[in-house]
Design a protein around this motif. Structure first.
Motif, PDB file in Angstrom:
ATOM      1  N   THR A   1      -2.345   7.470  -3.418  1.00 22.73           N
ATOM      2  CA  THR A   1      -2.624   6.038  -3.284  1.00 22.73           C
ATOM      3  C   THR A   1      -3.651   5.816  -2.189  1.00 22.73           C
ATOM      4  O   THR A   1      -3.748   6.608  -1.239  1.00 22.73           O
ATOM      5  N   ASP A   2      -4.416   4.741  -2.338  1.00 23.82           N
ATOM      6  CA  ASP A   2      -5.291   4.263  -1.267  1.00 23.82           C
ATOM      7  C   ASP A   2      -4.912   2.849  -0.872  1.00 23.82           C
ATOM      8  O   ASP A   2      -5.682   2.165  -0.206  1.00 23.82           O
ATOM      9  N   ASP A   3      -3.745   2.391  -1.340  1.00 23.33           N
ATOM     10  CA  ASP A   3      -3.386   0.988  -1.121  1.00 23.33           C
ATOM     11  C   ASP A   3      -1.865   0.852  -0.959  1.00 23.33           C
ATOM     12  O   ASP A   3      -1.185   0.280  -1.799  1.00 23.33           O
ATOM     13  N   LEU A   4      -1.372   1.387   0.167  1.00 33.13           N
ATOM     14  CA  LEU A   4       0.074   1.327   0.463  1.00 33.13           C
ATOM     15  C   LEU A   4       0.400  -0.040   1.063  1.00 33.13           C
ATOM     16  O   LEU A   4      -0.150  -0.400   2.111  1.00 33.13           O
ATOM     17  N   HIS A   5       1.260  -0.803   0.380  1.00 32.98           N
ATOM     18  CA  HIS A   5       1.594  -2.160   0.840  1.00 32.98           C
ATOM     19  C   HIS A   5       2.998  -2.236   1.425  1.00 32.98           C
ATOM     20  O   HIS A   5       3.911  -1.543   0.983  1.00 32.98           O
ATOM     21  N   HIS A   6       3.145  -3.132   2.398  1.00 29.24           N
ATOM     22  CA  HIS A   6       4.458  -3.474   2.959  1.00 29.24           C
ATOM     23  C   HIS A   6       5.018  -4.688   2.231  1.00 29.24           C
ATOM     24  O   HIS A   6       4.284  -5.599   1.876  1.00 29.24           O
TER      25      HIS A   6
ATOM     26  N   THR B   1       5.140   0.035  -1.345  1.00 29.61           N
ATOM     27  CA  THR B   1       4.574  -0.031  -2.698  1.00 29.61           C
ATOM     28  C   THR B   1       3.175   0.589  -2.739  1.00 29.61           C
ATOM     29  O   THR B   1       2.325   0.239  -1.923  1.00 29.61           O
ATOM     30  N   ARG B   2       2.979   1.506  -3.704  1.00 36.55           N
ATOM     31  CA  ARG B   2       1.608   1.951  -3.996  1.00 36.55           C
ATOM     32  C   ARG B   2       0.998   0.875  -4.894  1.00 36.55           C
ATOM     33  O   ARG B   2       1.140   0.922  -6.121  1.00 36.55           O
ATOM     34  N   ARG B   3       0.352  -0.124  -4.275  1.00 30.71           N
ATOM     35  CA  ARG B   3      -0.070  -1.301  -5.037  1.00 30.71           C
ATOM     36  C   ARG B   3      -1.094  -0.941  -6.114  1.00 30.71           C
ATOM     37  O   ARG B   3      -1.116  -1.542  -7.190  1.00 30.71           O
ATOM     38  N   ASP B   4      -1.951   0.030  -5.825  1.00 31.49           N
ATOM     39  CA  ASP B   4      -2.963   0.421  -6.823  1.00 31.49           C
ATOM     40  C   ASP B   4      -2.293   1.010  -8.072  1.00 31.49           C
ATOM     41  O   ASP B   4      -2.666   0.672  -9.202  1.00 31.49           O
ATOM     42  N   LEU B   5      -1.270   1.843  -7.878  1.00 28.22           N
ATOM     43  CA  LEU B   5      -0.587   2.421  -9.044  1.00 28.22           C
ATOM     44  C   LEU B   5       0.258   1.371  -9.766  1.00 28.22           C
ATOM     45  O   LEU B   5       0.342   1.369 -10.997  1.00 28.22           O
ATOM     46  N   GLN B   6       0.871   0.447  -9.001  1.00 30.63           N
ATOM     47  CA  GLN B   6       1.651  -0.616  -9.642  1.00 30.63           C
ATOM     48  C   GLN B   6       0.727  -1.508 -10.481  1.00 30.63           C
ATOM     49  O   GLN B   6       1.059  -1.879 -11.609  1.00 30.63           O
ATOM     50  N   ALA B   7      -0.450  -1.827  -9.925  1.00 30.08           N
ATOM     51  CA  ALA B   7      -1.391  -2.695 -10.655  1.00 30.08           C
ATOM     52  C   ALA B   7      -1.858  -2.015 -11.941  1.00 30.08           C
ATOM     53  O   ALA B   7      -1.950  -2.652 -13.001  1.00 30.08           O
ATOM     54  N   ALA B   8      -2.133  -0.712 -11.870  1.00 29.47           N
ATOM     55  CA  ALA B   8      -2.571   0.021 -13.061  1.00 29.47           C
ATOM     56  C   ALA B   8      -1.448   0.058 -14.103  1.00 29.47           C
ATOM     57  O   ALA B   8      -1.693  -0.116 -15.305  1.00 29.47           O
TER      58      ALA B   8
ATOM     59  N   VAL C   1       1.931 -10.034   1.616  1.00 34.37           N
ATOM     60  CA  VAL C   1       1.910  -8.577   1.464  1.00 34.37           C
ATOM     61  C   VAL C   1       0.490  -8.061   1.683  1.00 34.37           C
ATOM     62  O   VAL C   1      -0.484  -8.763   1.436  1.00 34.37           O
ATOM     63  N   GLY C   2       0.395  -6.827   2.166  1.00 35.78           N
ATOM     64  CA  GLY C   2      -0.926  -6.256   2.425  1.00 35.78           C
ATOM     65  C   GLY C   2      -0.801  -4.783   2.743  1.00 35.78           C
ATOM     66  O   GLY C   2       0.298  -4.218   2.770  1.00 35.78           O
ATOM     67  N   ALA C   3      -1.962  -4.174   2.990  1.00 32.73           N
ATOM     68  CA  ALA C   3      -2.021  -2.725   3.149  1.00 32.73           C
ATOM     69  C   ALA C   3      -1.742  -2.302   4.586  1.00 32.73           C
ATOM     70  O   ALA C   3      -2.019  -3.032   5.535  1.00 32.73           O
ATOM     71  N   VAL C   4      -1.194  -1.098   4.715  1.00 31.26           N
ATOM     72  CA  VAL C   4      -1.094  -0.426   6.018  1.00 31.26           C
ATOM     73  C   VAL C   4      -1.830   0.912   5.927  1.00 31.26           C
ATOM     74  O   VAL C   4      -1.999   1.476   4.845  1.00 31.26           O
ATOM     75  N   GLN C   5      -2.263   1.370   7.103  1.00 27.11           N
ATOM     76  CA  GLN C   5      -2.999   2.628   7.224  1.00 27.11           C
ATOM     77  C   GLN C   5      -2.191   3.591   8.092  1.00 27.11           C
ATOM     78  O   GLN C   5      -1.296   3.166   8.823  1.00 27.11           O
TER      79      GLN C   5
END
Ligand code: MN
Length: 231
Positions: free
Chosen positions: A76-81, A115-122, A207-211
């Motif tokens: 993932t490149d888009d880990l969300h809280h 949440t891996r938002r990129d994988l959930q969106a796909a 919700v948003g991304a963390v690094q």
């Protein structure tokens, strides 16, 4: 009972002021349960609640010591809280009434539905299941359990998430579209609930991304706070 190999111990969560742990069986999660979060994800109106699951293996017990860590997941490149109120059941059953649903609650904890938002969106786009986006290792971060006998029934109170001390998510438990009792009662029409089941009740807006290196601090009024560093 003889086993081919030794089965793993159940996942457990510490309970405030007790030396016994709460054994976690299934982790159910409610999707889109605050109006503003439903809107930020492109939905409106009161739709029936829907549920997904995380395996108990996804659980990481976290606390406010400053030592809690979640590894940044692969793929993932888009880990969300998503900060959420988690509810622990010590009774089960099906087709529960609202009163029976409240009675089934053992306690409450602060949780993060990572949440891996990129994988959930796909997955959403392709009509595929959400497991790789939602049910991966260390995707269910849950704090110590506060028994309902101490807190009373939680129906209101601030819920918030800070990343590196900046406020990201904020709401109030009273803003749940389907409140805790309604969510449990609804869920019990589809599953025979059991002692040890956990329900993560949905996240407020923001919700948003963390690094890697970010520190998340989740707060729910009456339950204190937990802090988790992404590594
Ligand atoms: Mn969620």
């Amino acid at each position: 009972m003889k086993w081919i190999f030794t089965p793993s111990e159940p996942a457990g969560l510490p309970v405030v002021d007790q030396d016994a742990q709460f054994p976690v069986q299934r982790i159910f999660c409610v999707g889109r349960n605050y109006v503003e979060h439903a809107q930020e994800m492109g939905h409106s109106g009161r739709e029936d609640p829907f549920f997904f699951c995380k395996p108990p293996h996804a659980l990481v017990a976290v606390d406010d010591s400053g030592n809690s860590v979640m590894p940044y997941p692969s793929q993932t490149d888009d880990l969300h809280h998503e900060v959420e109120l988690a509810v622990m059941l010590d009774k089960g059953g099906k087709d529960l009434s609202l009163e029976q649903a409240v009675d089934a609650i053992y306690g409450y904890a602060i949780s993060l539905d990572m949440t891996r938002r990129d994988l959930q969106a796909a997955a959403k786009k392709q009509g595929r299941p959400w497991e790789t986006g939602k049910a991966f290792d260390a995707s269910a971060l849950i704090g110590p359990v506060h028994p309902k006998s101490q807190t009373g029934e939680l129906t209101q109170g601030q819920i918030a998430l800070y990343v590196n001390d900046q406020l990201r998510q904020q709401g109030d438990l009273s803003q749940l579209i389907w409140n805790v009792a309604e969510s449990i009662a609804y869920l019990s029409r589809f599953f025979t609930l059991q002692a040890g089941d956990v329900l993560m009740t949905g996240t407020p807006a923001g919700v948003g991304a963390v690094q890697k290196g970010d520190q998340m601090r989740a707060v729910i009024e009456g339950l204190g706070q937990v802090q988790v560093t992404v590594r």
